[in-house]
Every structure is written in C-alpha cells, then in structure tokens.
Design a protein around this motif. Structure first.
Motif, PDB file in Angstrom:
ATOM      1  N   SER A  60     -16.205  19.315  17.794  1.00 42.40           N
ATOM      2  CA  SER A  60     -17.253  18.170  17.806  1.00 42.40           C
ATOM      3  C   SER A  60     -18.367  18.212  16.801  1.00 42.40           C
ATOM      4  O   SER A  60     -18.938  17.604  16.424  1.00 42.40           O
ATOM      5  N   ALA A  61     -18.515  19.659  16.395  1.00 42.83           N
ATOM      6  CA  ALA A  61     -19.702  19.804  15.405  1.00 42.83           C
ATOM      7  C   ALA A  61     -19.093  19.057  13.943  1.00 42.83           C
ATOM      8  O   ALA A  61     -19.970  18.572  13.432  1.00 42.83           O
ATOM      9  N   ILE A  62     -17.797  19.262  13.845  1.00 45.33           N
ATOM     10  CA  ILE A  62     -17.221  18.481  12.596  1.00 45.33           C
ATOM     11  C   ILE A  62     -17.389  17.126  12.532  1.00 45.33           C
ATOM     12  O   ILE A  62     -17.823  16.545  11.833  1.00 45.33           O
ATOM     13  N   TYR A  63     -16.949  16.519  13.660  1.00 44.79           N
ATOM     14  CA  TYR A  63     -16.983  15.207  14.119  1.00 44.79           C
ATOM     15  C   TYR A  63     -18.427  14.642  13.751  1.00 44.79           C
ATOM     16  O   TYR A  63     -18.417  13.485  13.268  1.00 44.79           O
ATOM     17  N   GLN A  64     -19.093  15.409  14.515  1.00 44.19           N
ATOM     18  CA  GLN A  64     -20.663  14.984  14.585  1.00 44.19           C
ATOM     19  C   GLN A  64     -21.129  14.887  13.076  1.00 44.19           C
ATOM     20  O   GLN A  64     -21.940  13.926  12.601  1.00 44.19           O
ATOM     21  N   GLU A  65     -20.956  16.008  12.123  1.00 42.26           N
ATOM     22  CA  GLU A  65     -21.307  16.122  10.779  1.00 42.26           C
ATOM     23  C   GLU A  65     -20.848  14.761   9.949  1.00 42.26           C
ATOM     24  O   GLU A  65     -21.481  14.192   9.183  1.00 42.26           O
ATOM     25  N   MET A  66     -19.147  14.386  10.210  1.00 40.69           N
ATOM     26  CA  MET A  66     -18.608  13.428   9.216  1.00 40.69           C
ATOM     27  C   MET A  66     -19.271  11.905   9.972  1.00 40.69           C
ATOM     28  O   MET A  66     -19.275  11.257   9.018  1.00 40.69           O
TER      29      MET A  66
END
Length: 64
Positions: free
Chosen positions: A29-35
């Motif tokens: 979720s954190a990676i997807y949110q950042e991207m």
C-alpha cells in the motif's frame, strides 16, 4: 482486498500462500500510494474479461 474479494480475485493464484501478512499489505500500500497516489485516494483500474466454456455432449443433436 475487499474489491478483489468482490470480484472473486482474492483467491486466484494456484501457488498462493494461504495467508497474506499484514506487513506485506502495508508495504504494498505504501509503495502504491507513493507511485500512484493522490491526496484524496489511490487510483485503481481492473480489466474484466468474460468467458464461457462449452463442450459438446454425445447425446446432443448436431445440425450441419
């Protein structure tokens, strides 16, 4: 995951692990949110493919 469950895709992998750990979901979720994230949410798209299978039965009348 609720959306995937609603589409019956939460159990699609044949070689999947029986349990998806919370840490894995939070990291993804954190990676997807950042991207891809925006302030008001995270965009997501799904591709829906409809299929039907059919096999002729020996008792079925065939017209040529």
């Amino acid at each position: 995951m609720w959306d995937l469950q609603g589409m019956a895709e939460n159990n699609a992998g044949v070689n999947r692990k029986a349990h998806l750990h919370r840490d894995t979901m939070l990291a993804a979720s954190a990676i997807y949110q950042e991207m891809y994230g925006k302030e008001e949410g995270v965009p997501a798209t799904f591709q829906i493919i409809y299929m039907i299978g059919w096999k002729p039965d020996p008792k079925q009348v065939r017209e040529l």
